[in-house]
Design an enzyme around this catalytic site. Structure first.
Site, PDB file in Angstrom:
ATOM      1  CE  LYS A 271      96.214  82.806  51.886  1.00  0.00           C
ATOM      2  NZ  LYS A 271      94.564  83.022  51.886  1.00  0.00           N
ATOM      3  CG  ASN A 272      94.482  82.174  55.559  1.00  0.00           C
ATOM      4  OD1 ASN A 272      94.528  82.977  54.579  1.00  0.00           O
ATOM      5  ND2 ASN A 272      94.192  80.732  55.459  1.00  0.00           N
TER       6      ASN A 272
ATOM      7  NE  ARG B  29      84.824  82.987  49.944  1.00  0.00           N
ATOM      8  CZ  ARG B  29      83.464  82.990  49.878  1.00  0.00           C
ATOM      9  NH1 ARG B  29      82.855  83.132  48.807  1.00  0.00           N
ATOM     10  NH2 ARG B  29      82.697  82.967  51.108  1.00  0.00           N
TER      11      ARG B  29
ATOM     12  CB  CYS C 102      85.731  80.728  45.472  1.00  0.00           C
ATOM     13  SG  CYS C 102      86.088  79.593  47.002  1.00  0.00           S
TER      14      CYS C 102
ATOM     15  NE  ARG D  59      85.514  79.742  50.973  1.00  0.00           N
ATOM     16  CZ  ARG D  59      86.908  80.487  51.215  1.00  0.00           C
ATOM     17  NH1 ARG D  59      87.282  80.617  50.209  1.00  0.00           N
ATOM     18  NH2 ARG D  59      87.112  81.071  52.340  1.00  0.00           N
ATOM     19  N   PRO D  60      79.198  80.256  51.961  1.00  0.00           N
ATOM     20  CG  PRO D  60      77.568  79.268  53.478  1.00  0.00           C
ATOM     21  CD  PRO D  60      78.837  79.068  52.542  1.00  0.00           C
ATOM     22  CB  VAL D  61      79.101  85.575  54.439  1.00  0.00           C
ATOM     23  CG1 VAL D  61      80.385  85.428  53.522  1.00  0.00           C
ATOM     24  CG2 VAL D  61      78.383  86.443  53.545  1.00  0.00           C
ATOM     25  CG  ASP D  62      74.780  81.258  56.694  1.00  0.00           C
ATOM     26  OD1 ASP D  62      75.972  80.897  56.116  1.00  0.00           O
ATOM     27  OD2 ASP D  62      74.323  80.680  57.503  1.00  0.00           O
ATOM     28  CG  LEU D  63      77.594  80.626  59.993  1.00  0.00           C
ATOM     29  CD1 LEU D  63      78.810  79.544  60.247  1.00  0.00           C
ATOM     30  CD2 LEU D  63      76.347  80.291  61.122  1.00  0.00           C
TER      31      LEU D  63
ATOM     32  CG  ASP E  75      93.485  76.270  54.193  1.00  0.00           C
ATOM     33  OD1 ASP E  75      92.525  76.103  53.595  1.00  0.00           O
ATOM     34  OD2 ASP E  75      93.466  77.334  55.093  1.00  0.00           O
TER      35      ASP E  75
ATOM     36  CB  ILE F  38      86.336  72.223  56.258  1.00  0.00           C
ATOM     37  CG1 ILE F  38      87.209  71.736  57.357  1.00  0.00           C
ATOM     38  CG2 ILE F  38      86.101  73.834  56.224  1.00  0.00           C
ATOM     39  CD1 ILE F  38      86.435  71.751  58.761  1.00  0.00           C
TER      40      ILE F  38
ATOM     41  NE  ARG G 228      93.709  84.084  46.112  1.00  0.00           N
ATOM     42  CZ  ARG G 228      93.330  83.062  46.793  1.00  0.00           C
ATOM     43  NH1 ARG G 228      92.628  82.086  46.204  1.00  0.00           N
ATOM     44  NH2 ARG G 228      92.414  83.129  47.893  1.00  0.00           N
TER      45      ARG G 228
HETATM   46  C1  EPZ Z   1      89.379  80.467  56.231  1.00  0.00           C
HETATM   47  O1  EPZ Z   1      88.235  80.844  55.465  1.00  0.00           O
HETATM   48  C2  EPZ Z   1      90.554  80.498  55.520  1.00  0.00           C
HETATM   49  N1  EPZ Z   1      90.523  82.015  54.737  1.00  0.00           N
HETATM   50  C3  EPZ Z   1      90.495  79.449  54.432  1.00  0.00           C
HETATM   51  O2  EPZ Z   1      91.935  79.423  53.676  1.00  0.00           O
HETATM   52  C4  EPZ Z   1      90.182  77.995  55.090  1.00  0.00           C
HETATM   53  O3  EPZ Z   1      90.156  76.865  54.129  1.00  0.00           O
HETATM   54  C5  EPZ Z   1      88.953  78.218  56.182  1.00  0.00           C
HETATM   55  O4  EPZ Z   1      89.036  79.302  56.998  1.00  0.00           O
HETATM   56  C6  EPZ Z   1      88.919  77.011  56.987  1.00  0.00           C
HETATM   57  O5  EPZ Z   1      89.880  76.735  57.657  1.00  0.00           O
HETATM   58  C7  EPZ Z   1      91.220  82.849  55.423  1.00  0.00           C
HETATM   59  O6  EPZ Z   1      91.502  82.649  56.715  1.00  0.00           O
HETATM   60  C8  EPZ Z   1      91.456  84.153  54.565  1.00  0.00           C
HETATM   61  P1  EPZ Z   1      84.989  79.183  57.174  1.00  0.00           P
HETATM   62  P2  EPZ Z   1      86.718  81.170  55.969  1.00  0.00           P
HETATM   63  O7  EPZ Z   1      84.275  80.309  57.566  1.00  0.00           O
HETATM   64  O8  EPZ Z   1      86.680  81.871  57.144  1.00  0.00           O
HETATM   65  C9  EPZ Z   1      80.981  77.279  56.345  1.00  0.00           C
HETATM   66  C10 EPZ Z   1      93.138  78.996  51.931  1.00  0.00           C
HETATM   67  O9  EPZ Z   1      93.606  78.210  51.115  1.00  0.00           O
HETATM   68  N2  EPZ Z   1      80.238  78.691  56.658  1.00  0.00           N
HETATM   69  O10 EPZ Z   1      85.680  78.914  58.378  1.00  0.00           O
HETATM   70  O11 EPZ Z   1      86.031  81.761  54.805  1.00  0.00           O
HETATM   71  C11 EPZ Z   1      81.885  77.151  55.147  1.00  0.00           C
HETATM   72  O12 EPZ Z   1      81.126  77.040  54.001  1.00  0.00           O
HETATM   73  C12 EPZ Z   1      91.747  79.371  52.388  1.00  0.00           C
HETATM   74  O13 EPZ Z   1      94.140  79.661  52.685  1.00  0.00           O
HETATM   75  C13 EPZ Z   1      79.034  78.859  56.591  1.00  0.00           C
HETATM   76  O14 EPZ Z   1      78.227  77.715  56.415  1.00  0.00           O
HETATM   77  O15 EPZ Z   1      85.982  79.819  56.363  1.00  0.00           O
HETATM   78  C14 EPZ Z   1      82.846  76.024  55.471  1.00  0.00           C
HETATM   79  O16 EPZ Z   1      82.121  75.067  55.091  1.00  0.00           O
HETATM   80  C15 EPZ Z   1      90.832  79.286  51.633  1.00  0.00           C
HETATM   81  N3  EPZ Z   1      78.597  79.956  56.821  1.00  0.00           N
HETATM   82  C16 EPZ Z   1      83.128  75.933  57.032  1.00  0.00           C
HETATM   83  O17 EPZ Z   1      81.862  76.806  57.443  1.00  0.00           O
HETATM   84  C17 EPZ Z   1      79.160  81.152  57.039  1.00  0.00           C
HETATM   85  O18 EPZ Z   1      78.762  82.283  57.275  1.00  0.00           O
HETATM   86  C18 EPZ Z   1      84.295  76.691  57.352  1.00  0.00           C
HETATM   87  O19 EPZ Z   1      84.317  78.133  56.544  1.00  0.00           O
HETATM   88  C19 EPZ Z   1      80.635  80.990  56.970  1.00  0.00           C
HETATM   89  C20 EPZ Z   1      81.351  79.621  56.877  1.00  0.00           C
END
Ligand code: EPZ
Length: 447
Positions: free
Chosen positions: A22-23, A96, A120, A125-129, A323, A345, A415
């Site tokens: 999925k991911n 998301r 969620c 889960r911010p998207v700032d990066l 995960d 994480i 999902r």
């Molecule tokens: C991906 O989410 C996966 N989702 C998640 O899978 C998985 O848990 C996660 O990576 C970590 O491995 C998909 O691939 C669709 P991140 P993603 O950005 O990319 C912080 C599942 O159950 N962060 O790598 O959204 C964040 O809060 C799921 O299948 C920022 O601070 O995760 C977290 O602490 C849910 N700023 C860390 O980084 C940002 O802009 C890693 O998150 C983005 C993230």
């Protein structure tokens, strides 16, 4: 809303095929926005998140057809209309990962409007990066009415640069996917430092390279992308789902059974198999023939009468995946001693703790750490699925528990796991999907 009714204590036996990831599939589907040519993706699983991504891409002018070829689901995508560029709240709030369309749409269409994903169940889960990365490539980004509004600079293209994607919890998987995808069509060279090293990023890079992108270093913390003018068609097979494979391994372990897994991405699962072996579970790759694809192996997973306690810390790949944290916690509930799980994480990803406790588990959480004191047995109970992986943990606990477990809100499971009840049922689990009404009629408490 459907529920699962699970009678615990059955041994499992047989073979399960691990589906496409999925991911991996979600950003691959979004990458179809980067070309005018047809894109074929094989082994895209049939999940509600994937159907939501299809719906979103449909609204963004992508024609999609899905069929089975040689029993493998095959998805054909082609952009037929580039005028729309708004990923609406309606869809983004259901998933998301909709944020995956931001980079591709911005790079190809010059503008993108994507509803800002909210919080969620597993945390803020911010998207700032993501935004910082795209801004480093020259994107002009504002927030309007809850939407991220992004456009390319006046030159008409994004401009390659060095981008640092490290945050307080390491890199970002979907942020790396967004920036890497956008950089393929940028002018000049982009270097992503502190890139996510997850196998799903390597799969995306391989697909983009097949489309004509110039990418090196995917799978390492430094990815270099030399921008090209256009990308073209591709026929790509999605990598198998390492989280589904890890969940099936835990199913064998928690029921002290033997399962054969095919299409298993063992090479991407070292941290999980290392912990399983420490717990006492045997994983034997079944080498057949000479050419073995390390991401598509067959292996035999055998449980053990007595499970040993272990320490687990979730980390970015190749560390232990967040995960699989809930599934391993369910397993460790039955280990002979105290285990410690630290979540690095998503610090709030512990919603399964209270539900496992309802089934007789002994778990004490202190901040980002949970101490799991193994118990002799779990007991069936009505429990609530709260997020995808927490729900998978509850299914595992229910397979081993004495008596009947009713898991509410299984739409969370849908999902990320395709027809889980049929697949686990095919190897001997007693697991039934019922409507809430049917559960009420049968007198099984559902809430
Ligand atoms: C991906 O989410 C996966 N989702 C998640 O899978 C998985 O848990 C996660 O990576 C970590 O491995 C998909 O691939 C669709 P991140 P993603 O950005 O990319 C912080 C599942 O159950 N962060 O790598 O959204 C964040 O809060 C799921 O299948 C920022 O601070 O995760 C977290 O602490 C849910 N700023 C860390 O980084 C940002 O802009 C890693 O998150 C983005 C993230």
């Amino acid at each position: 809303m459907d529920v699962f009714v699970i009678e615990g204590g059955r041994k499992l036996a047989g073979t399960l095929r691990v589906n496409g990831s999925k991911n991996a599939a979600l950003p691959l589907l979004a990458a179809s926005l980067l070309t005018d040519d047809p894109v074929i993706l094989r082994d895209v699983p049939d999940l509600s998140d994937i159907r939501n991504m299809h719906r979103l891409l449909g609204e963004l002018g992508v024609a999609i057809e899905s069929e089975r070829e040689n029993n493998i689901p095959t998805t054909r995508l082609r952009v037929v209309d580039e005028t729309e560029h708004h990923a609406r709240y309606d869809i983004v709030r259901t998933m998301r990962a909709s944020i995956c369309v931001l980079g591709p749409m911005l790079a190809k269409r010059g503008q993108a409007r994507v509803s800002m994903p909210g919080g969620c169940a597993i945390g803020q889960r911010p998207v700032d990066l993501h935004l910082r990365g795209l801004e480093a490539l020259g994107a002009i980004i504002t927030l309007e009415g809850g939407d991220i509004v992004a456009r390319v600079p006046q030159s008409g293209r994004l401009i390659g640069d060095t981008v640092f994607l490290g945050g307080p919890f390491g890199s970002t998987v979907l942020g790396t996917a967004n920036v890497m995808s956008a950089a393929t069509l940028a002018q000049g060279t982009t270097t992503i430092e502190c890139a996510a090293c997850e196998p799903e990023i390597v799969d995306l890079a391989n697909m983009l390279i097949g489309m004509g992108a110039k990418i090196t270093g995917a799978g390492s913390p430094r990815i270099t992308i030399e921008g090209v003018e256009t990308l073209s068609s591709i026929d790509h097979c999605v990598i198998p789902d390492r989280i589904e494979a890890g969940t099936f391994m835990c199913a064998a372990a928690i029921t002290n059974s033997t399962l054969t897994l095919t299409n298993c991405p063992l090479d991407a699962m070292m941290s999980a198999t290392d912990r399983l072996e420490a717990i006492g579970v045997h994983i034997d790759p079944a080498h057949q023939g000479t050419a073995i694809d390390p991401l598509r192996q067959t292996c035999i997973v055998s449980g053990s009468e007595s499970l040993r306690p272990v320490q687990i810390t979730t980390q970015p790949h190749p560390g232990f995946p967040t995960d699989l944290q809930a599934q391993f916690m369910a397993l460790l509930c039955l280990a002979a001693g105290n285990s410690v799980i630290t979540e690095k994480i998503f610090p709030e990803r512990f919603l399964h703790v209270a539900e496992l406790t309802r089934m007789g588990a002994s778990i004490h959480r202190h901040g980002t750490t949970a101490v799991i004191s193994g118990v002799k047995a779990l007991t069936g109970a009505p429990v609530m699925a709260s997020d995808l992986r927490a729900s998978a943990g509850l299914v595992l606990a229910a397979l081993a528990a004495r008596g009947t477990t009713v898991i509410n809100r299984v739409y969370h499971i849908d999902r990320g796991y395709e027809q889980l009840e049929h697949r686990l049922g095919s190897v001997g689990a007693s697991i039934q999907r019922l409507s809430e009404d049917a559960v009420a009629e049968l007198g099984l408490m559902s809430e």
